[in-house]
Design a protein around this motif. Sequence first.
Motif, PDB file in Angstrom:
ATOM      1  N   GLN A 100       0.929  -1.436   0.239  1.00  0.00           N
ATOM      2  CA  GLN A 100      -0.038   0.078   0.094  1.00  0.00           C
ATOM      3  C   GLN A 100       0.600   1.269  -0.400  1.00  0.00           C
ATOM      4  O   GLN A 100       0.488   2.222  -0.672  1.00  0.00           O
ATOM      5  N   PHE A 101       2.047   1.088   1.306  1.00  0.00           N
ATOM      6  CA  PHE A 101       2.864   2.792   1.542  1.00  0.00           C
ATOM      7  C   PHE A 101       4.032   2.434   1.216  1.00  0.00           C
ATOM      8  O   PHE A 101       4.736   1.431   1.246  1.00  0.00           O
ATOM      9  N   VAL A 102       5.328   3.056   0.162  1.00  0.00           N
ATOM     10  CA  VAL A 102       6.165   3.037  -0.068  1.00  0.00           C
ATOM     11  C   VAL A 102       6.691   4.702   0.553  1.00  0.00           C
ATOM     12  O   VAL A 102       6.582   5.302  -0.125  1.00  0.00           O
ATOM     13  N   VAL A 103       7.765   3.833   0.604  1.00  0.00           N
ATOM     14  CA  VAL A 103       8.535   5.156   1.299  1.00  0.00           C
ATOM     15  C   VAL A 103      10.312   5.337   0.864  1.00  0.00           C
ATOM     16  O   VAL A 103      10.465   4.249   1.282  1.00  0.00           O
ATOM     17  N   HIS A 104      10.797   6.567   0.121  1.00  0.00           N
ATOM     18  CA  HIS A 104      12.784   5.817   0.142  1.00  0.00           C
ATOM     19  C   HIS A 104      12.841   7.754  -0.117  1.00  0.00           C
ATOM     20  O   HIS A 104      12.738   8.466  -0.236  1.00  0.00           O
ATOM     21  N   ASN A 105      14.359   7.386   0.995  1.00  0.00           N
ATOM     22  CA  ASN A 105      14.545   8.545   1.212  1.00  0.00           C
ATOM     23  C   ASN A 105      16.452   8.495   1.814  1.00  0.00           C
ATOM     24  O   ASN A 105      17.111   6.844   1.486  1.00  0.00           O
ATOM     25  N   HIS A 106      16.711   9.046   1.485  1.00  0.00           N
ATOM     26  CA  HIS A 106      18.423   8.976   2.291  1.00  0.00           C
ATOM     27  C   HIS A 106      18.852  10.189   3.497  1.00  0.00           C
ATOM     28  O   HIS A 106      19.232  10.325   3.752  1.00  0.00           O
ATOM     29  N   PRO A 107      17.712   9.030   4.959  1.00  0.00           N
ATOM     30  CA  PRO A 107      18.808   9.639   6.256  1.00  0.00           C
ATOM     31  C   PRO A 107      19.394   9.492   6.271  1.00  0.00           C
ATOM     32  O   PRO A 107      20.246   8.120   5.847  1.00  0.00           O
ATOM     33  N   GLU A 108      20.087  10.219   6.977  1.00  0.00           N
ATOM     34  CA  GLU A 108      21.444  10.062   7.040  1.00  0.00           C
ATOM     35  C   GLU A 108      21.638   9.018   8.480  1.00  0.00           C
ATOM     36  O   GLU A 108      23.025   8.423   7.321  1.00  0.00           O
ATOM     37  N   PHE A 109      21.740   8.238   9.420  1.00  0.00           N
ATOM     38  CA  PHE A 109      22.535   7.345  10.178  1.00  0.00           C
ATOM     39  C   PHE A 109      21.561   5.935   9.304  1.00  0.00           C
ATOM     40  O   PHE A 109      22.883   5.390   9.599  1.00  0.00           O
ATOM     41  N   HIS A 168      23.463   4.189  -0.695  1.00  0.00           N
ATOM     42  CA  HIS A 168      21.942   4.919  -1.855  1.00  0.00           C
ATOM     43  C   HIS A 168      21.238   5.295  -0.618  1.00  0.00           C
ATOM     44  O   HIS A 168      21.641   6.621  -0.028  1.00  0.00           O
ATOM     45  N   GLY A 169      20.419   4.233   0.293  1.00  0.00           N
ATOM     46  CA  GLY A 169      19.623   5.098   1.476  1.00  0.00           C
ATOM     47  C   GLY A 169      18.747   3.477   1.826  1.00  0.00           C
ATOM     48  O   GLY A 169      19.122   2.697   1.934  1.00  0.00           O
ATOM     49  N   VAL A 170      17.678   4.020   1.949  1.00  0.00           N
ATOM     50  CA  VAL A 170      16.497   3.471   3.083  1.00  0.00           C
ATOM     51  C   VAL A 170      15.389   3.171   1.738  1.00  0.00           C
ATOM     52  O   VAL A 170      14.565   4.134   0.983  1.00  0.00           O
ATOM     53  N   LEU A 171      15.079   1.553   2.034  1.00  0.00           N
ATOM     54  CA  LEU A 171      12.694   1.665   1.461  1.00  0.00           C
ATOM     55  C   LEU A 171      12.517   1.382   3.050  1.00  0.00           C
ATOM     56  O   LEU A 171      12.654   0.492   3.085  1.00  0.00           O
ATOM     57  N   VAL A 172      11.215   1.754   2.863  1.00  0.00           N
ATOM     58  CA  VAL A 172      10.048   1.174   4.065  1.00  0.00           C
ATOM     59  C   VAL A 172       8.828   0.943   3.786  1.00  0.00           C
ATOM     60  O   VAL A 172       8.220   1.779   2.714  1.00  0.00           O
TER      61      VAL A 172
END
Length: 251
Positions: A100-109, A168-172
């Motif tokens: 249903q929901f997906v978020v991708h970004n590059h949070p620091e830690f 790269h980053g994270v995917l949730v």
Amino acid sequence: MAFRPSAERLVPELTPAEEIVLLARALWREGYRDHLAGHITRNMGDGTLLCNPWLLTWQEFGPGDVLRIDLDGVVLEGHWPVPLGIPLHLALHRARPDVQFVVHNHPEFGTIWGDLAEVPPAYDQSSSLGGGELVLVDEYAGAVNSAQAATAAVAAMGDADLALLGGHGVLVIGSTARALFLRAVALEQRAKNAWMVRAAGGPEKSALPDWWVDRQRRSDGNGFHGFWEAAVRAELRDDPELEQQILSLRG
């Protein structure tokens, strides 16, 4: 009528576009703020997705800026271009149509642990909230504006709910805005606190008992009522113009 919490309803009932905006703004506060980077999608169940636009940061766009796109990334509704990395979401929604929901970004830690190619332990109970399986995807195949690289990342993620993307980053992933927000916040807190513990010379293994970690991992992220709602109230309280935009679009 202004949005105000009551004993029965901690936040107003939000439209899908409003959920996208409030997720973006609340996550920006929580460290998901790598300039113009990042994308959030919501599966509308009819072969289309809602997503944030390219060229606007997560802290500044409103519900009138939310895009509706098809699974090829073509804009069906909206006046902005799609985010450059949207192929990552398109590949995931095609491979896992139930998401249903997906978020991708590059949070620091979270990004740092991805760079280290290591999954950090959850050292404290708040870092273990939200549930889901966290995996490392360490086969960097290029930026995810490439369909090939996006498909490879999604395949490597498998059926997991959260991923650290190496280099790269994270995917949730979440079944609701509430679940997605809790998981994303807990992931960055987990990454930050694990970095601090290691920097202080602490142990590599968490002191949390296995039974607790296993129970938290099985959670779908929807059980913590009040966490997401408090974030929504904070955004509406701190940005009265956003509240007015919502009311205006609702007529």
